[in-house]
Design a protein around this motif. Sequence first.
Motif, PDB file in Angstrom:
ATOM      1  N   ASP A  25       1.852  96.927  57.881  1.00 15.30           N
ATOM      2  CA  ASP A  25       0.614  96.137  57.785  1.00 15.30           C
ATOM      3  C   ASP A  25      -0.018  96.311  56.401  1.00 15.30           C
ATOM      4  OD1 ASP A  25       0.958  95.284  60.336  1.00 15.30           O
ATOM      5  OD2 ASP A  25      -0.717  96.401  61.204  1.00 15.30           O
ATOM      6  N   ILE A  26      -0.770  95.300  55.995  1.00 14.54           N
ATOM      7  CA  ILE A  26      -1.436  95.306  54.689  1.00 14.54           C
ATOM      8  C   ILE A  26      -2.871  95.798  54.826  1.00 14.54           C
ATOM      9  CG2 ILE A  26      -2.139  93.911  52.710  1.00 14.54           C
ATOM     10  CD1 ILE A  26       0.853  94.095  52.986  1.00 14.54           C
ATOM     11  N   VAL A  27      -3.279  96.706  53.939  1.00 12.66           N
ATOM     12  CA  VAL A  27      -4.673  97.142  53.887  1.00 12.66           C
ATOM     13  C   VAL A  27      -5.187  96.963  52.459  1.00 12.66           C
ATOM     14  CG1 VAL A  27      -4.580  98.773  55.805  1.00 12.66           C
ATOM     15  CG2 VAL A  27      -3.954  99.535  53.518  1.00 12.66           C
ATOM     16  N   ILE A  85       1.102  99.881  54.817  1.00 13.96           N
ATOM     17  CA  ILE A  85       1.105 101.105  55.629  1.00 13.96           C
ATOM     18  C   ILE A  85       2.534 101.646  55.705  1.00 13.96           C
ATOM     19  CG2 ILE A  85       0.709 102.093  57.919  1.00 13.96           C
ATOM     20  CD1 ILE A  85      -1.872 101.430  56.574  1.00 13.96           C
ATOM     21  N   THR A  86       2.711 102.893  55.227  1.00 11.50           N
ATOM     22  CA  THR A  86       4.049 103.500  55.223  1.00 11.50           C
ATOM     23  C   THR A  86       4.170 104.676  56.187  1.00 11.50           C
ATOM     24  OG1 THR A  86       3.421 104.918  53.356  1.00 11.50           O
ATOM     25  CG2 THR A  86       4.496 102.807  52.840  1.00 11.50           C
ATOM     26  N   SER A  87       3.054 105.230  56.632  1.00 13.44           N
ATOM     27  CA  SER A  87       3.114 106.309  57.626  1.00 13.44           C
ATOM     28  C   SER A  87       1.803 106.372  58.390  1.00 13.44           C
ATOM     29  CB  SER A  87       3.414 107.669  56.962  1.00 13.44           C
ATOM     30  OG  SER A  87       2.362 108.064  56.113  1.00 13.44           O
ATOM     31  N   SER A 146      -4.758 108.989  61.382  1.00 13.74           N
ATOM     32  CA  SER A 146      -4.635 109.004  59.926  1.00 13.74           C
ATOM     33  C   SER A 146      -3.496 108.090  59.484  1.00 13.74           C
ATOM     34  CB  SER A 146      -4.379 110.431  59.431  1.00 13.74           C
ATOM     35  OG  SER A 146      -5.445 111.285  59.781  1.00 13.74           O
ATOM     36  N   TYR A 147      -3.692 107.417  58.344  1.00 15.36           N
ATOM     37  CA  TYR A 147      -2.713 106.470  57.834  1.00 15.36           C
ATOM     38  C   TYR A 147      -2.539 106.659  56.321  1.00 15.36           C
ATOM     39  CZ  TYR A 147      -3.660 104.101  62.260  1.00 15.36           C
ATOM     40  OH  TYR A 147      -3.823 103.819  63.603  1.00 15.36           O
TER      41      TYR A 147
END
Length: 409
Positions: free
Chosen positions: A51-53, A67-69, A80-81
């Motif tokens: 997903d894009i943040v 989002i990578t983890s 936590s992201y």
Amino acid sequence: MIKLYWNKVQLNFEKVEWSGTDTQASRQITFSIPVNPYDKGFKNASIKLGDIVTLYSDKEKLFIGVITSREKSAAIGTASYTAKDFMHYLLRSSTSRKFVNKTPEQITKQICTEAGIKCSDLAKTGVNIPKLIFEDQNLYGIILKAYRKAVGKTKKKYMLTMDGKKLSVIVKGKDSKVTLDQGKDITDASYSDTTDNMVNLVKIYNESMQQVGKVEKKKLTQKYGIYQSTYTKEDGVNAKKEAEALMVGITKEASVEAIGNIRAVSGRSIVIYDKATGLNGKFYITSDTHTFENGVHTMQLELVWQNIMESGADESADSSEKKSTDTSTGSSNNRKTKASTEDNKKTYDEGAVAYYLENGTVFHSNPACASLKGATPLKTTVSGVLKILNKKGKNKGKPKYRKCTKCWR
């Protein structure tokens, strides 16, 4: 005001850290948000990998990434992201390419086209590179190496950055327009200096491994002893200037904690006035971590006195120039292992400690090697690192790593 968005939805975050370094220069954010899986009335954000943040300071976009983890706990509390900007695609993707009579700008455009990434502003060099050959190297390192080739003529250092979803190449060390003063902005500071990264003598060799010249900082060799590196002469390149670019003096480093300023980011310069540590004047930011929590913005900066550029990817020689790999060993008490290609000129103890990066192709004798600055290497032995083989490409089944010419003597 700091705002964090996911799928156009503003997130109610508890804490956000926005950070980056001047090497392997993918910026990232880590953030935590409240969750309650047991309350049906609580709106939990179902954030997924990929997903894009987006992070904003008022209307200015500071960051956009993927989002990578993520990490969640069973208990009621927070999730936590971590999200990384689009540079990480260049760092994680590899290719094999040959470029002939191309400028760094042209090479960058070709690489970005291959990666599906658009270009924004690319620093103009106008420097034609006769030949560059890469074999299974990451895209980031290829672009960086191309720009590194221009340093001798332009006298400038370069750095890759992301402008939203587009790649930019900027002149490294430009003024951030930020000044920090003791008692006003600075809350803590420390200072250190070391000779661990020093290179004060560089010998220049031709392709036949015959020494054809050298550059030396005699004051440093006389005072601290010889810390030697080597440079192999290339066609169309000023060997003396390239050898001089490998020189490293006393490494001076500082760490500063201060009231946050979004302009203070890695790759920029900053002015510090701190009497307690003697930090006065212009410094270069090598690492920055900005923390936004409870409406307060603080930052921690790692600083150096000298503006240094990354070395970039490892070049391959022409197939006619390649040498075979030899991994023969001697007696059990004094076994030796030979590194691949040009490294066969020297031998190393199998049990010697070696340091390497998973996404690299070079092993080091010292974790403080200038080529590793800003990265945390894995530790093994020379024997162990030479057992790691290429899994694809022309060199499939052959050792992936070769020795670093900067730190192996």
